[in-house]
Scaffold this active site. Structure first.
Site, PDB file in Angstrom:
ATOM      1  N   HIS A   1      36.922  38.413  37.766  1.00  0.00           N
ATOM      2  CA  HIS A   1      37.799  39.584  37.698  1.00  0.00           C
ATOM      3  C   HIS A   1      38.779  39.517  36.528  1.00  0.00           C
ATOM      4  O   HIS A   1      38.828  40.414  35.690  1.00  0.00           O
ATOM      5  CB  HIS A   1      38.548  39.746  39.020  1.00  0.00           C
ATOM      6  CG  HIS A   1      37.636  39.817  40.197  1.00  0.00           C
ATOM      7  ND1 HIS A   1      36.584  40.701  40.267  1.00  0.00           N
ATOM      8  CD2 HIS A   1      37.587  39.087  41.344  1.00  0.00           C
ATOM      9  CE1 HIS A   1      35.935  40.531  41.406  1.00  0.00           C
ATOM     10  NE2 HIS A   1      36.521  39.552  42.069  1.00  0.00           N
TER      11      HIS A   1
ATOM     12  N   CYS B   1      34.996  39.736  47.846  1.00  0.00           N
ATOM     13  CA  CYS B   1      35.571  40.357  49.036  1.00  0.00           C
ATOM     14  C   CYS B   1      34.539  41.193  49.781  1.00  0.00           C
ATOM     15  O   CYS B   1      34.763  41.579  50.930  1.00  0.00           O
ATOM     16  CB  CYS B   1      36.774  41.220  48.662  1.00  0.00           C
ATOM     17  SG  CYS B   1      36.394  42.473  47.413  1.00  0.00           S
TER      18      CYS B   1
END
Length: 458
Positions: free
Chosen positions: A10, A42
């Site tokens: 990320h 996630c």
């Protein structure tokens, strides 16, 4: 300007895209040990549970897309050495074993984190798995097909989401954690007591306040989890104990927290001005305590990665810090939190009070008017809000973002009582529940007047 980037999830992806756009003439080289980038871990539980059918949707970028920006992508390359004084690095191809040396003007360290793996007897048995990346998710799905009983060790967000997914897939599920409550870092007991009740009602076995001491197996595969208080049969174990920053490469070369998280300033610079860090590999400024803290969240990572790019040549955009805002859906409950829990605030040395409210989120004359449970934690003396949590079967989690902004701007619980919110019966009451919880914390008028009088006299 030569820019080297180590790691591309990320923070790395955000840093690379923005660096390429802001500095078209920059020579950017990315070193990534995996064959993919930007995986949203996630979403693993959603993938395992079958909610996400196509795992490719869990990637929001690709090596090819980054190459189109003029970036040199060295996939399946592991950086094995960094010399910040010489501004050089050494990397090894995981395909061929060939090593190469590269130099840089600016180094971006977005090496992320890795699951904590306890040194326990039996940890290497078959079917004792980790849960972090795309490869892990595929292994979990494959191994769980033939498993009747699944045990998850660790009752944080990922652990809770996995036990729900396995239970909904018809597995017998055990959840083990050394803490006395689930989600203890994110929620106070008013919330976790109810969630625990929901989990046990679904048939999930909660083993709390017990520490795993070893794993026992038969024919090379795990069959039992042994804790300091009991033994639990199982076919599959998923370790979700937590994460540790991947920063061995920089040890002794930049300042770090005791856990190895790289310390950065508000411009993402390390103690070496030509080395930047972001994401799970680094610490972050935490507004509730006004100190650096380790909070590995994708939201923090993408912001920090973007700021790295903006500040690469000069400190132009200062980071406002984080509240560690997060959310989770567990069965029918929508849950979110921001800042410190009350227990966390006390552990951090803050003198706090709290206020809790449970009320219908909209007028009772509406066809439905679900309850919302909300708690706000604030400093005793300053009344500054330092944390909040909410839970409801109605989808109200966006309200926690409002409270995150309140913490960001150091607002008081008294100010929360009278913030301007719209009213429409479909959505709320004339007094929004955020106002209502703030009003519940207001001091009596006589006490407030006396304090104001004393301030004037001083």
């Amino acid at each position: 300007m030569k820019v080297a980037v180590i790691g591309c999830t990320h923070a790395g992806t955000a840093a690379i895209i923005n660096t390429a756009k802001l500095y078209p003439d920059a020579e950017i080289t990315v070193y990534e040990r995996n064959d993919n980038v930007s995986f949203l871990s996630c979403g693993i539980a959603l993938y395992v549970g079958g909610v996400v059918k196509d795992p490719h949707g869990l990637f929001y970028s690709s090596p090819a897309q980054l190459q189109e920006l003029g970036v040199k992508m060295r996939m399946l390359h592991e950086v094995i050495e960094v010399d910040t004084k010489a501004k050089s690095l050494k990397a090894r191809s995981l395909n061929t074993g060939e090593e190469l040396v590269d130099t840089y003007d600016k180094l971006i360290v977005t090496t992320g984190s890795w699951p904590i793996i306890p040194n326990l007897e039996g940890i290497d048995l078959n079917n004792v798995l980790l849960c972090k990346n795309y490869e892990h998710s595929n292994t979990i799905i494959a191994k769980s097909q033939d498993a009747r009983h699944v045990t998850v060790v660790g009752a944080g967000y990922i652990g809770i989401e996995l036990v729900e997914a396995f239970q909904m897939n018809g597995k017998e599920v055990t959840l083990i954690d050394a803490e006395d409550r689930i989600l203890s870092k994110y929620l106070d007991a008013e919330f976790t007591d109810r969630i625990q009740s929901d989990l046990t009602d679904k048939g999930i076995q909660l083993v709390l306040g017990e520490k795993v001491s070893r794993f026992e197996g038969e024919e090379g595969s795990v069959r039992k989890v042994v804790t300091d208080k009991g033994t639990y049969e199982t076919d599959l174990v998923i370790l979700c104990i937590g994460f540790r920053p991947n920063t061995e490469l920089l040890k002794g070369q930049v300042d770090m927290m005791p856990n190895g998280a790289i310390l950065v300033d508000r411009y993402m610079r390390t103690s070496n001005p030509d080395v930047f860090a972001a994401g799970d590999s680094s610490a972050i400024y935490y507004n509730p305590t006004r100190q650096a803290s380790y909070i590995p969240l994708a939201t923090n990572a993408v912001r920090m990665g973007t700021l790295v790019a903006r500040n690469l040549k000069a400190p132009v955009t200062r980071y406002m810090g984080t509240q560690g805002t997060s959310g989770i859906k567990i069965y029918e409950q929508n849950i979110a939190g921001t800042g410190l829990t009350e227990a966390g605030a006390v552990a951090a040395g803050l003198k706090v009070e709290s206020v809790t409210l449970e009320d219908s989120y909209r007028p009772e004359f509406m066809p439905t008017a679900e309850k919302v449970l909300i708690k706000v934690i604030f400093e005793q003396e300053s009344r500054r809000i330092v944390g909040a949590q909410l839970m409801s079967e109605a989808e109200l989690t966006q309200s926690i973002n409002t409270l995150s902004v309140c913490i960001q701007n150091e607002m008081t619980v008294d100010e929360l009582a009278f913030i301007d919110f719209f009213f429409q019966p479909h959505y709320n009451k004339p007094w929004n529940f955020l106002n209502s919880v703030g009003q519940k914390a207001l001091k009596p008028v006589d006490a407030t007047a006396q304090e104001k009088k004393e301030e004037v006299l001083v």
